[in-house]
Design a protein around this motif. Sequence first.
Motif, PDB file in Angstrom:
ATOM      1  N   SER A 179     -91.893  -8.907  60.008  1.00 28.11           N
ATOM      2  CA  SER A 179     -90.840  -8.883  59.000  1.00 28.11           C
ATOM      3  C   SER A 179     -89.480  -9.060  59.663  1.00 28.11           C
ATOM      4  CB  SER A 179     -90.866  -7.552  58.241  1.00 28.11           C
ATOM      5  OG  SER A 179     -90.688  -6.469  59.127  1.00 28.11           O
ATOM      6  N   ASN A 180     -88.587  -9.770  58.983  1.00 30.70           N
ATOM      7  CA  ASN A 180     -87.260 -10.037  59.528  1.00 30.70           C
ATOM      8  C   ASN A 180     -86.207  -9.252  58.749  1.00 30.70           C
ATOM      9  OD1 ASN A 180     -88.191 -11.882  61.424  1.00 30.70           O
ATOM     10  ND2 ASN A 180     -88.118 -13.577  59.953  1.00 30.70           N
ATOM     11  N   TYR A 181     -85.289  -8.675  59.490  1.00 27.65           N
ATOM     12  CA  TYR A 181     -84.183  -7.959  58.881  1.00 27.65           C
ATOM     13  C   TYR A 181     -82.926  -8.800  59.062  1.00 27.65           C
ATOM     14  CZ  TYR A 181     -87.299  -3.918  58.986  1.00 27.65           C
ATOM     15  OH  TYR A 181     -88.348  -3.069  58.817  1.00 27.65           O
ATOM     16  N   GLN A 182     -82.182  -8.980  57.986  1.00 29.60           N
ATOM     17  CA  GLN A 182     -80.993  -9.809  58.044  1.00 29.60           C
ATOM     18  C   GLN A 182     -79.749  -8.922  58.017  1.00 29.60           C
ATOM     19  OE1 GLN A 182     -81.339 -13.061  58.394  1.00 29.60           O
ATOM     20  NE2 GLN A 182     -83.567 -12.897  58.266  1.00 29.60           N
ATOM     21  N   VAL A 183     -78.859  -9.148  58.989  1.00 32.51           N
ATOM     22  CA  VAL A 183     -77.587  -8.440  59.018  1.00 32.51           C
ATOM     23  C   VAL A 183     -76.486  -9.464  59.192  1.00 32.51           C
ATOM     24  CG1 VAL A 183     -76.178  -6.742  60.194  1.00 32.51           C
ATOM     25  CG2 VAL A 183     -78.630  -6.374  59.999  1.00 32.51           C
ATOM     26  N   ASP A 184     -75.512  -9.472  58.303  1.00 31.58           N
ATOM     27  CA  ASP A 184     -74.427 -10.437  58.376  1.00 31.58           C
ATOM     28  C   ASP A 184     -73.156  -9.758  58.889  1.00 31.58           C
ATOM     29  OD1 ASP A 184     -75.991 -12.463  57.358  1.00 31.58           O
ATOM     30  OD2 ASP A 184     -75.568 -11.867  55.274  1.00 31.58           O
ATOM     31  N   VAL A 185     -72.343 -10.556  59.554  1.00 30.66           N
ATOM     32  CA  VAL A 185     -71.058 -10.073  60.049  1.00 30.66           C
ATOM     33  C   VAL A 185     -69.965 -10.943  59.471  1.00 30.66           C
ATOM     34  CG1 VAL A 185     -69.651  -9.690  62.085  1.00 30.66           C
ATOM     35  CG2 VAL A 185     -72.108  -9.247  62.167  1.00 30.66           C
ATOM     36  N   ASN A 186     -68.950 -10.333  58.860  1.00 29.49           N
ATOM     37  CA  ASN A 186     -67.873 -11.120  58.293  1.00 29.49           C
ATOM     38  C   ASN A 186     -66.809 -11.407  59.353  1.00 29.49           C
ATOM     39  OD1 ASN A 186     -66.442  -8.767  58.621  1.00 29.49           O
ATOM     40  ND2 ASN A 186     -66.595  -8.163  56.480  1.00 29.49           N
ATOM     41  N   LYS A 187     -65.718 -12.051  58.956  1.00 31.81           N
ATOM     42  CA  LYS A 187     -64.720 -12.495  59.933  1.00 31.81           C
ATOM     43  C   LYS A 187     -64.054 -11.333  60.657  1.00 31.81           C
ATOM     44  CE  LYS A 187     -63.633 -16.992  57.950  1.00 31.81           C
ATOM     45  NZ  LYS A 187     -62.570 -17.887  57.467  1.00 31.81           N
ATOM     46  N   SER A 188     -64.008 -10.175  60.062  1.00 38.66           N
ATOM     47  CA  SER A 188     -63.374  -9.033  60.726  1.00 38.66           C
ATOM     48  C   SER A 188     -64.283  -8.390  61.747  1.00 38.66           C
ATOM     49  CB  SER A 188     -62.975  -7.986  59.685  1.00 38.66           C
ATOM     50  OG  SER A 188     -64.148  -7.434  59.086  1.00 38.66           O
ATOM     51  N   GLY A 189     -65.542  -8.804  61.777  1.00 40.92           N
ATOM     52  CA  GLY A 189     -66.441  -8.258  62.775  1.00 40.92           C
ATOM     53  C   GLY A 189     -67.289  -7.102  62.275  1.00 40.92           C
ATOM     54  N   TYR A 190     -67.148  -6.685  61.020  1.00 35.11           N
ATOM     55  CA  TYR A 190     -67.913  -5.563  60.507  1.00 35.11           C
ATOM     56  C   TYR A 190     -69.250  -6.022  59.926  1.00 35.11           C
ATOM     57  CZ  TYR A 190     -63.629  -2.871  60.959  1.00 35.11           C
ATOM     58  OH  TYR A 190     -62.521  -2.259  61.457  1.00 35.11           O
ATOM     59  N   LEU A 191     -70.228  -5.140  59.950  1.00 33.01           N
ATOM     60  CA  LEU A 191     -71.544  -5.447  59.405  1.00 33.01           C
ATOM     61  C   LEU A 191     -71.529  -5.348  57.879  1.00 33.01           C
ATOM     62  CD1 LEU A 191     -73.737  -3.362  61.862  1.00 33.01           C
ATOM     63  CD2 LEU A 191     -73.501  -5.824  61.843  1.00 33.01           C
ATOM     64  N   HIS A 192     -72.160  -6.315  57.209  1.00 31.41           N
ATOM     65  CA  HIS A 192     -72.340  -6.210  55.764  1.00 31.41           C
ATOM     66  C   HIS A 192     -73.398  -5.155  55.464  1.00 31.41           C
ATOM     67  CE1 HIS A 192     -69.763  -9.445  54.568  1.00 31.41           C
ATOM     68  NE2 HIS A 192     -70.422 -10.358  55.272  1.00 31.41           N
ATOM     69  N   SER A 193     -73.350  -4.586  54.280  1.00 33.51           N
ATOM     70  CA  SER A 193     -74.350  -3.603  53.864  1.00 33.51           C
ATOM     71  C   SER A 193     -75.652  -4.307  53.491  1.00 33.51           C
ATOM     72  CB  SER A 193     -73.834  -2.803  52.666  1.00 33.51           C
ATOM     73  OG  SER A 193     -72.704  -2.055  53.024  1.00 33.51           O
ATOM     74  N   THR A 194     -76.711  -3.973  54.192  1.00 35.28           N
ATOM     75  CA  THR A 194     -78.041  -4.486  53.894  1.00 35.28           C
ATOM     76  C   THR A 194     -79.016  -3.340  54.046  1.00 35.28           C
ATOM     77  OG1 THR A 194     -78.525  -5.079  56.183  1.00 35.28           O
ATOM     78  CG2 THR A 194     -77.432  -6.759  54.850  1.00 35.28           C
ATOM     79  N   SER A 195     -80.272  -3.582  53.628  1.00 36.00           N
ATOM     80  CA  SER A 195     -81.279  -2.529  53.785  1.00 36.00           C
ATOM     81  C   SER A 195     -81.535  -2.232  55.254  1.00 36.00           C
ATOM     82  CB  SER A 195     -82.582  -2.962  53.103  1.00 36.00           C
ATOM     83  OG  SER A 195     -83.061  -4.177  53.666  1.00 36.00           O
ATOM     84  N   ALA A 196     -81.473  -3.256  56.087  1.00 37.79           N
ATOM     85  CA  ALA A 196     -81.680  -3.039  57.518  1.00 37.79           C
ATOM     86  C   ALA A 196     -80.588  -2.159  58.089  1.00 37.79           C
ATOM     87  CB  ALA A 196     -81.722  -4.381  58.247  1.00 37.79           C
ATOM     88  N   LEU A 197     -79.343  -2.414  57.691  1.00 38.22           N
ATOM     89  CA  LEU A 197     -78.234  -1.615  58.175  1.00 38.22           C
ATOM     90  C   LEU A 197     -78.388  -0.163  57.740  1.00 38.22           C
ATOM     91  CD1 LEU A 197     -75.534  -1.307  59.575  1.00 38.22           C
ATOM     92  CD2 LEU A 197     -74.414  -2.058  57.480  1.00 38.22           C
ATOM     93  N   ALA A 198     -78.855   0.039  56.511  1.00 37.71           N
ATOM     94  CA  ALA A 198     -79.064   1.399  56.018  1.00 37.71           C
ATOM     95  C   ALA A 198     -80.074   2.145  56.886  1.00 37.71           C
ATOM     96  CB  ALA A 198     -79.524   1.358  54.569  1.00 37.71           C
ATOM     97  N   ASP A 199     -81.155   1.444  57.275  1.00 32.40           N
ATOM     98  CA  ASP A 199     -82.153   2.065  58.144  1.00 32.40           C
ATOM     99  C   ASP A 199     -81.556   2.441  59.503  1.00 32.40           C
ATOM    100  OD1 ASP A 199     -84.044   1.768  56.200  1.00 32.40           O
ATOM    101  OD2 ASP A 199     -84.862  -0.106  57.004  1.00 32.40           O
ATOM    102  N   ILE A 200     -80.730   1.544  60.028  1.00 32.22           N
ATOM    103  CA  ILE A 200     -80.099   1.816  61.329  1.00 32.22           C
ATOM    104  C   ILE A 200     -79.159   3.011  61.224  1.00 32.22           C
ATOM    105  CG2 ILE A 200     -78.525   0.883  63.075  1.00 32.22           C
ATOM    106  CD1 ILE A 200     -79.645  -1.864  62.474  1.00 32.22           C
ATOM    107  N   GLN A 201     -78.397   3.050  60.143  1.00 28.85           N
ATOM    108  CA  GLN A 201     -77.410   4.119  59.994  1.00 28.85           C
ATOM    109  C   GLN A 201     -78.059   5.492  59.922  1.00 28.85           C
ATOM    110  OE1 GLN A 201     -75.293   2.652  56.584  1.00 28.85           O
ATOM    111  NE2 GLN A 201     -73.577   1.901  57.831  1.00 28.85           N
ATOM    112  N   VAL A 202     -79.236   5.579  59.301  1.00 30.42           N
ATOM    113  CA  VAL A 202     -79.932   6.867  59.221  1.00 30.42           C
ATOM    114  C   VAL A 202     -80.226   7.396  60.618  1.00 30.42           C
ATOM    115  CG1 VAL A 202     -82.075   8.000  58.540  1.00 30.42           C
ATOM    116  CG2 VAL A 202     -80.937   6.440  56.951  1.00 30.42           C
ATOM    117  N   SER A 203     -80.767   6.518  61.474  1.00 34.79           N
ATOM    118  CA  SER A 203     -81.066   6.930  62.842  1.00 34.79           C
ATOM    119  C   SER A 203     -79.788   7.169  63.635  1.00 34.79           C
ATOM    120  CB  SER A 203     -81.912   5.856  63.539  1.00 34.79           C
ATOM    121  OG  SER A 203     -83.140   5.696  62.886  1.00 34.79           O
ATOM    122  N   PHE A 204     -78.817   6.305  63.424  1.00 33.95           N
ATOM    123  CA  PHE A 204     -77.581   6.397  64.201  1.00 33.95           C
ATOM    124  C   PHE A 204     -76.850   7.708  63.935  1.00 33.95           C
ATOM    125  CE2 PHE A 204     -73.022   5.342  64.760  1.00 33.95           C
ATOM    126  CZ  PHE A 204     -73.059   5.019  66.110  1.00 33.95           C
TER     127      PHE A 204
END
Length: 463
Positions: free
Chosen positions: A39-64
């Motif tokens: 399975s692939n997790y998609q994370v996008d970064v906008n021009k300011s360098g911040y991560l967009h909110s995705t389900s993958a990011l949510a999973d990372i944030q829980v652990s982080f």
Amino acid sequence: MSVKKLKSQIPSKLKIHYDDDSKPHRKPWSDGSINGSSSNYQVDVNKSGYLHSTSALADIQVSFHSLDWGQKKILDFFLIFPEMATMKKRFVIYWWISGCIPFQAEQAELHANVDQFGDLTYRGLTFWDSSIVNVDAAIIDGRHEIIFKRGTDLKVVYLGRWQNSVTHHIEVSDIKILNFLKNMKQLRVLSLRGISLITELPQFISQLTGLKTLDLKSCHNLEVVPDWIGLLENLTHLDISGCYLLDHMPKGLGALSNLEVLKGFIIRDSKDEKSCTINNLTKLSNLRKLSISISMKEFPTDLQLHHLQRLYHLEKLKISWSGCILRGKTDDSPKQAQLFSKQTTLTRSFIEQRDPKLPLLLKLPSSLQKLELEGFPEIDTPDWLRSNNLDNLKKLYIRGGLLCNLDKIVATTVQMLQLKYVSNLEIAWEDIMMLFPNLIYLEKVECPRLNNFPCDENGLWMN
């Protein structure tokens, strides 16, 4: 081990998509070693360098967010670099010196929490927690102004090369681009390592009196180290090695009373009274690591040895005779080596008369734990390696040069021995064991006369 544990909490495959501005600056983090999921997790970064909110990011944030502050800081730091990047410990040590990365997690609990990965990445430069680091920018110019305007509380500016590869090229289009540092009174680490087109250091650097680390290694166009370097009274680490256009050292180095590490100290065959000498370095009571580049074959003289011996806390010493070739493009036969040694001895007898005030037995500092000799220009073991003064020496590295034997060396405490490109050296393995009875590690590279050593195919022997 801490990083390994953190890594196991990250989803198995994570592909990162960037816009056109930031696309070249980082690579996808894809690690299939954690599990076999496709399975692939998609994370996008906008021009300011911040991560967009995705389900993958949510999973990372829980652990982080379940980590303590110190672990967050360390993970956040390593995430600014490309996938599979390799760096030397020196790079991280500089951040520790600055105080941006804690030595221990519990020491950092008084600070605010880290809420995000990194901060801003633009054209290869990254702003990270009061730091600017050059991740992969080849040219530093006015286009990076958005990074340089992040504030005046920077602690680390690492514009230089952190990559292991010496071929990684970085250049500054105009030295005036460094003017953004003028008001950085909190700056602790400044690295211009490996940056070309820097011929001189801006005068305002002398006002950055809080600076602890100044890394100028391999600034090949640098022509002079100014005497005002002595105004950086809090400097503990100074690296000016690999700056081949330098022809002398400023006397201001002798005023750096807190200096612990000095790499690239130059000694030339010159009578210039404005040049810093080893005698001037004896004032540096905290100096524990020193590397010297020599162009005169008569080094060290008795007087220079006497001054070296007064560096009472020196633990690591590297001496490079740059006038000698490390690998044999010239006639390096034993006969030629003997002739060269005889000429050197005769030259020394004319230029140096023993000072009756000096002790009869001149030695290296007894505090030495590591000694490196690069391009040693004589065939016999020098007198200063025949003394019983090296009671703490654990590592002896000999690289290149004309040395033919080690039979009179007195360094029985040595545990690690490295012999590289010493084409004339000839000694039996049994004699090595007698000279170094505590030896546990030996590395041999391109030493054709050392055929009887029980090394493996990589030239390694371990007890």
